[in-house]
Every structure is written in structure tokens, then in C-alpha cells.
Design a protein around this motif. Structure first.
Motif, PDB file in Angstrom:
ATOM      1  N   MET A  33       0.822  -1.205   0.000  1.00  0.00           N
ATOM      2  CA  MET A  33       0.000   0.000   0.000  1.00  0.00           C
ATOM      3  C   MET A  33       0.856   1.255   0.000  1.00  0.00           C
ATOM      4  O   MET A  33       0.529   2.248  -0.669  1.00  0.00           O
ATOM      5  N   GLN A  36       2.132   1.726  -3.682  1.00  0.00           N
ATOM      6  CA  GLN A  36       1.104   2.211  -4.596  1.00  0.00           C
ATOM      7  C   GLN A  36       0.706   3.651  -4.265  1.00  0.00           C
ATOM      8  O   GLN A  36       0.530   4.482  -5.160  1.00  0.00           O
ATOM      9  N   ASN A  37       0.572   3.945  -2.970  1.00  0.00           N
ATOM     10  CA  ASN A  37       0.264   5.313  -2.563  1.00  0.00           C
ATOM     11  C   ASN A  37       1.402   6.256  -2.934  1.00  0.00           C
ATOM     12  O   ASN A  37       1.168   7.406  -3.322  1.00  0.00           O
ATOM     13  N   THR A 285      -3.539   0.157  -4.715  1.00  0.00           N
ATOM     14  CA  THR A 285      -3.680   0.306  -3.264  1.00  0.00           C
ATOM     15  C   THR A 285      -4.773  -0.612  -2.726  1.00  0.00           C
ATOM     16  O   THR A 285      -4.605  -1.268  -1.684  1.00  0.00           O
ATOM     17  N   GLY A 288      -3.542  -4.152  -2.619  1.00  0.00           N
ATOM     18  CA  GLY A 288      -2.703  -4.378  -1.447  1.00  0.00           C
ATOM     19  C   GLY A 288      -3.538  -4.550  -0.191  1.00  0.00           C
ATOM     20  O   GLY A 288      -3.229  -5.391   0.663  1.00  0.00           O
ATOM     21  N   PHE A 289      -4.609  -3.757  -0.082  1.00  0.00           N
ATOM     22  CA  PHE A 289      -5.521  -3.873   1.054  1.00  0.00           C
ATOM     23  C   PHE A 289      -6.187  -5.246   1.068  1.00  0.00           C
ATOM     24  O   PHE A 289      -6.289  -5.894   2.129  1.00  0.00           O
ATOM     25  N   VAL A 372      -1.935   5.228   5.669  1.00  0.00           N
ATOM     26  CA  VAL A 372      -1.606   3.810   5.503  1.00  0.00           C
ATOM     27  C   VAL A 372      -1.776   3.068   6.819  1.00  0.00           C
ATOM     28  O   VAL A 372      -2.212   1.906   6.840  1.00  0.00           O
ATOM     29  N   LEU A 375      -5.406   2.309   7.126  1.00  0.00           N
ATOM     30  CA  LEU A 375      -5.759   1.193   6.237  1.00  0.00           C
ATOM     31  C   LEU A 375      -5.250  -0.137   6.797  1.00  0.00           C
ATOM     32  O   LEU A 375      -5.951  -1.157   6.739  1.00  0.00           O
ATOM     33  N   THR A 376      -4.036  -0.118   7.343  1.00  0.00           N
ATOM     34  CA  THR A 376      -3.468  -1.354   7.906  1.00  0.00           C
ATOM     35  C   THR A 376      -4.281  -1.826   9.110  1.00  0.00           C
ATOM     36  O   THR A 376      -4.577  -3.019   9.253  1.00  0.00           O
TER      37      THR A 376
END
Length: 400
Positions: A33, A36-37, A285, A288-289, A372, A375-376
Motif C-alpha cells: 500500500m 502504490q500510494n 492500493t 494491497g488492502f 496507511v 488502512l493497515t
């Protein structure tokens, strides 16, 4: 009263080898992530680098210039007209050539390059012992402005792609090489730092007085009379938004005057919403999530499965489902933090390497790292709650 046993933490550290594997899995998803971010942010940051280094309140562009790399221009006479506006204190033209600009370094093939003019007002003092207020705040330009006054000279961006063949010494100054710009000899007298973007792989700065020598066919034979960006400074206290609207109406259809923030937002919106590249990085992204959810689910499900008899005992003793939900939530948060910390360090090293290789601005700010982390954490929470379904729904007796 004795403190509660931190059961969620104990479950994680009870098997150090499994904990390391779990943290590595979460960290891997976080790095995906981050990467990509990082590319998406580079896509948004790099096109507006030039806008960020100009020292003015308003920027004028052609209405047909739907993004900054497009070669659409307006006549310089419009800039002369705006000087009559009481809110305007000074104006300057910025000339950019991409279509006709090809550079060839001895031993390397000819390649297109972006050439940016440096206004004469930024190269010459306005009076004895007086330093002019620069129109371009580019790192390296001020130190080399005396050298740039000489005829047929240029500065080269240190972040220009290596494929061009430019050589630099240990201090970042260009080495002695034979250079041709548009089939004419040019001498590199210094370097600056601006960076590349997805449309430009390198840049040169030359004095505006030299611009016409290298691009005589620009603007139908009037190379200095067609302007790419008009830089407009305002009186202290003047409203940039009101001045921009008023100046746009002065020559409606011939140009558009925007504040620096407006043109920045306009450019970033175009690249993020109207180009496939922006959507690709956004999908990356999300991928990846999704990968992280799968990895975390397997980790947390295995952890719960191994301790199922213990959880069954607690459930039989009357512990409610909210206890187990809270347990898994805390365990998920711990796991997200343990995976995120090494991911940040890896991302910093990766970003520095990518910025060195590509010249793109791979900036990792606190807010971007925080997004991030959110998101994690969300990724781990979703995985934990999915893994908990069997325990919440089952009868305690069936778990033994």
C-alpha cells in the motif's frame, strides 16, 4: 484488585516465531500500500512542482491548456495589458518548450527534453547592490545566475534521467561534455534541482534572452511573444480570487487566470480522475488492502483455532461475545502496529531509492503514513472479525 491479564497480547507473543511471520505478513501488505500510494502521490505532486517554485500570486494559462505539459499558449500582449490593473504590481512570462527541444549529449542519442526560460528579471539586479526578488525559487538557480547570463549556456536538472547521458561530479556540477540543444552547441554551467514527472524526464534552464536563439520557429517566428505561463504579482491585501476572475474576464476566451492553489487543484484532479494512470495506482492500493486482509485472516484464524478449547472454556464460564470481539480487536490492533513499524522503515528506504532512480518526488509525510496506518489497522480489524465468526456463533459444548 489485581490487573487483568493482557490476554490479547499474551496470545500474540506466546509463539514468537508465529508472531514474526504474522508481523511480516502485515508489513508486506503495508509496504504494498505504501508503494502504490507513493506512486500515486508522485503522480499528483510531480506535475505541480513548477507551480510550487514560481513566486507570484496568480498564474495565467491558455484555456486550451487542460494540463500543464500541453503546448497551448497565449500572446504576450495580454500580460502587458494587465499592468494597468490597480491590483497588479508586476508580471513576467514563463516560456516552456518541449516539442522542438531535443538535446544530445556526446555519446548518447538525441532525446526530447523540457526547456524552461529564466526571466531576465531573475538574472539581473535592479540596482547597485540590489538583489531582485526571484520569479523562480529553484534550488541551485540563485548560485548559478551569473553564469547563466552568458550566451549559449544552460543549467541541467540533477534529477534528469540517466538515459540522457549527463555526467555530474561529486558535488553535483555537470562534467565537461559536448552538448547540443536543437542542433546548436550549448554549455552547461551548473545544475539545479526540480525533478521529473510523468510527462518530462529531464529539464534545462536557459535565460529568456537565449530562448529565441534555440527555438526561432516557435510562435510562428516570434518565439518570445507566445507565453506558456503568465506570472502575476499582486498588491499586498489584494484578493487573489477576485483579481483572477477580473483578469480572466479582461480577455475571456484568450486566457484563464488562476490562483496557484486553483491551478494546483486543477492539475491534480486531472491526473487522478481523468487519466488511467491515477486509477491504476488507486486499484493497486485496494489490491494491497485485499491481499492484506487475506494474509491477516489466515494468521488470526489459525491463532484462534489453536486456542479454541481455551476460548470454549471462557464461553462456557459465561463470558459474553463482546469479550471475544474486544479480544480480537485488541489483537488486531497490536498486529497492525507490529507490522506497520518495519513497513514504514522499508518504505522510507524504498522511496529514497525510487526517487534517486526516477527523479519523481516520493515524499512520505506524516499524514500519508497515517493514512496507511489507518488502512493497515482496518485491514487487520476486518480480518479478525471474519476469523471470529465461528467462535461467536458456536455452542460452547461443540468447541471442546
Amino acid at each position: 484488585m489485581s490487573p487483568r491479564t493482557p490476554l490479547a497480547w499474551k496470545n500474540l507473543i506466546g509463539n514468537p516465531a508465529r508472531l514474526c511471520v504474522a508481523a511480516a505478513g502485515v508489513g508486506f501488505a503495508a509496504v504494498l500500500m505504501f508503494t502504490q500510494n507513493g506512486f500515486r502521490n508522485a503522480l499528483l505532486d510531480s506535475p505541480v512542482r513548477l507551480i510550487e517554485v514560481v513566486d507570484c500570486e496568480l498564474v495565467a494559462i491558455s484555456p486550451a491548456r487542460y494540463m500543464l505539459p500541453v503546448d497551448e499558449r497565449f500572446p504576450r500582449s495580454l500580460l502587458r495589458r494587465v499592468k494597468a490593473d490597480p491590483a497588479v504590481t508586476d508580471v513576467q512570462a514563463l516560456l516552456i518548450e518541449r516539442t522542438m527541444a531535443r538535446v544530445r549529449v556526446e555519446g548518447s542519442p538525441s532525446r526530447p527534453i523540457r526547456v524552461i526560460s529564466v526571466p531576465n528579471a531573475s538574472l539581473y539586479s535592479t540596482g547597485a547592490g540590489d538583489s531582485p526578488r526571484p520569479w523562480l525559487n529553484i534550488a541551485g538557480l540563485d548560485e548559478n545566475r551569473d553564469a547563466l547570463r552568458q550566451r549559449d549556456t544552460a543549467l541541467v536538472d540533477r534529477k534528469t534521467r540517466s538515459e540522457y547521458g549527463f555526467q555530474f561530479d561529486h558535488s553535483g556540477n555537470p562534467a565537461d561534455q559536448r552538448i547540443e540543444l536543437s542542433n546548436q552547441s550549448i554549455e552547461l554551467v551548473g545544475s539545479f534541482t526540480l525533478g521529473t514527472d510523468f510527462a518530462n524526464e529531464g529539464s534545462l534552464l536557459i535565460a529568456e534572452s537565449s530562448f529565441a536563439n534555440y527555438f526561432p520557429r516557435r510562435g510562428y517566428g516570434k518565439p518570445l511573444e507566445t507565453v506558456d505561463l503568465g506570472l502575476i504579482r499582486l498588491q499586498d491585501g489584494a484578493s487573489p480570487e477576485e483579481a483572477a476572475e477580473r483578469l480572466t474576464e479582461m480577455a475571456a476566451g484568450q486566457w484563464q487566470v488562476l490562483t496557484r492553489q486553483q491551478i494546483r487543484d486543477r492539475e491534480q484532479t486531472f491526473w487522478s480522475e481523468q487519466t488511467p494512470v491515477g486509477m491504476i495506482f488507486l486499484i493497486g492500493t485496494l489490491m494491497g488492502f485485499a491481499v492484506g486482509i487475506i494474509i491477516c485472516y489466515q494468521i488470526l484464524f489459525t491463532n484462534l483455532q489453536d486456542a479454541m478449547s481455551e476460548y470454549a472454556t471462557l464461553k462456557a464460564m459465561g463470558y459474553p461475545n463482546r469479550f471475544f470481539v474486544g479480544l480480537v480487536v485488541r489483537q488486531s490492533v497490536y498486529l497492525s502496529v507490529l507490522g506497520f513499524i518495519p513497513a514504514v522503515l522499508i518504505a522510507l528506504l524504498l522511496f529514497r531509492m525510487l526517487e534517486s532512480l526516477t527523479g519523481l518526488p516520493m515524499a512520505l509525510t506524516v499524514s500519508r503514513a497515517g493514512s496507511v496506518l489507518v488502512l493497515t489497522t482496518l485491514m487487520c480489524l476486518i480480518s479478525g472479525l471474519l476469523a471470529l465468526r465461528k467462535l461467536v456463533r458456536a455452542d460452547p459444548a461443540s468447541l471442546f
